[in-house]
Design an enzyme around this catalytic site. Structure first.
Site, PDB file in Angstrom:
ATOM      1  N   GLU A 191       0.857  -1.172   0.000  1.00 57.06           N
ATOM      2  CA  GLU A 191       0.000   0.000   0.000  1.00 57.06           C
ATOM      3  C   GLU A 191       0.896   1.225   0.000  1.00 57.06           C
ATOM      4  O   GLU A 191       1.847   1.310   0.782  1.00 57.06           O
ATOM      5  CB  GLU A 191      -0.908   0.026   1.231  1.00 57.06           C
ATOM      6  CG  GLU A 191      -1.971  -1.038   1.261  1.00 57.06           C
ATOM      7  CD  GLU A 191      -2.826  -0.949   2.515  1.00 57.06           C
ATOM      8  OE1 GLU A 191      -2.699   0.049   3.260  1.00 57.06           O
ATOM      9  OE2 GLU A 191      -3.615  -1.862   2.763  1.00 57.06           O
TER      10      GLU A 191
ATOM     11  N   ASP B  27      -5.810   8.635  10.157  1.00 56.25           N
ATOM     12  CA  ASP B  27      -4.417   8.295  10.442  1.00 56.25           C
ATOM     13  C   ASP B  27      -3.934   8.865  11.765  1.00 56.25           C
ATOM     14  O   ASP B  27      -4.249   9.995  12.138  1.00 56.25           O
ATOM     15  CB  ASP B  27      -3.520   8.796   9.304  1.00 56.25           C
ATOM     16  CG  ASP B  27      -3.797   8.064   8.007  1.00 56.25           C
ATOM     17  OD1 ASP B  27      -3.886   6.831   8.052  1.00 56.25           O
ATOM     18  OD2 ASP B  27      -3.938   8.722   6.961  1.00 56.25           O
TER      19      ASP B  27
END
Length: 280
Positions: free
Chosen positions: A50, A61
């Site tokens: 990824e 995040d």
């Protein structure tokens, strides 16, 4: 493009093991080091990679990936340059699936049709865009599927059986199960609950289910691999890399090695768990 994803999971099934999925941020700490890290991941044991698309306001995040994105933006990383890094990676590696992970804003600014055409040409296999729910599938998910790119959806501990069919409806490639309620790298998951959640999702879809958020070590990876089809690790790799940077966040001679050392440990953890091999 999804054929690479399907082929990789089939390979792992034939080998009787889960897949290792590794996340790093494009352009962090600089474009060339980022490319060197990307190239090193499959060699160290990653099955799928990824690649993070830097964005200023990443809602899902945690601190490590937020900081990675800011470092990348500081050195000028953008969508065009990110696709170019994937193109350069793909010139040397035609088999490892590449998933571009990020948020819709940079794609919207780039232009959806242009982005999908350029991503496919660069060698991207799938997208994870965490801020587009199923209700917004017309924006990117359906055009991506039409273009031949997998649109990988996230399921979470709060995705109940009523919501799950909507989440899975247009998902392709694999399902990404978020193992904790929170942001990336924030906590260690309860591995027993994770296995139960994976079983529940699998009752709704034939797609592989991979688990991420909070996996930091080979032991963690092995625990998740007991029940999941794949294990995702991101924040721990970024932390390992960050620990080698100099006072101005520049790469050092230890930067790439720090990442590959941890990937090898994670790979050994995943491969230590024998699963029933697929019938030949």
């Amino acid at each position: 493009m999804t054929q690479r994803i399907e082929a990789r999971f089939e390979k792992c099934r034939q080998e009787g093991r889960a897949a290792l999925v590794t996340y790093v941020m494009a352009g962090d700490p600089d474009p060339e080091t980022s490319l060197e890290i990307l190239r090193s991941l499959p060699k160290a044991g990653a099955d799928i990679v990824e690649f993070g698309l830097p964005f200023t306001d990443p809602m899902a995040d945690g601190p490590a990936i937020q900081a990675a994105g800011l470092r990348a933006l500081k050195v000028g990383q953008d969508t065009v340059k990110t696709l170019d890094l994937i193109r350069r990676f793909r010139a040397e590696d035609a088999e490892t699936p590449v998933i571009l992970m990020g948020y819709f804003n940079p794609i919207y600014v780039y232009g959806v049709d242009r982005f999908l055409a350029d991503a496919k040409e660069a060698g991207v296999d799938g997208l994870i865009v965490v801020d587009l729910p199923p209700e917004e599938d017309d924006e990117l998910c359906l055009p991506a599927l039409e273009a031949g790119l997998a649109f990988i959806r996230l399921a979470t501990p709060t995705t109940d059986d009523h919501r799950l069919p909507a989440v899975l409806k247009n998902t392709a490639g694999f399902v990404y199960y978020v193992s904790i309620t929170g942001i990336t790298g924030a906590a260690t998951p309860d591995f027993g609950k994770v296995a139960t959640a994976v079983e529940r999702i699998k009752r709704h879809t034939p797609l592989p289910v991979v688990v991420g958020f909070g996996v930091k070590s080979g032991a963690h990876a092995a625990a998740v691999a007991q029940g999941a089809d794949g294990v995702v690790v991101g924040s721990a790799l970024i932390d390992a890399m960050k620990g080698t940077l100099d006072g101005e966040d520049r790469a050092t001679s230890r930067t790439v090695e720090a990442v590959t050392t941890l990937v090898k440990e994670l790979s050994e953890g995943v491969r230590s768990v024998a699963k029933k091999a697929a019938a030949a």
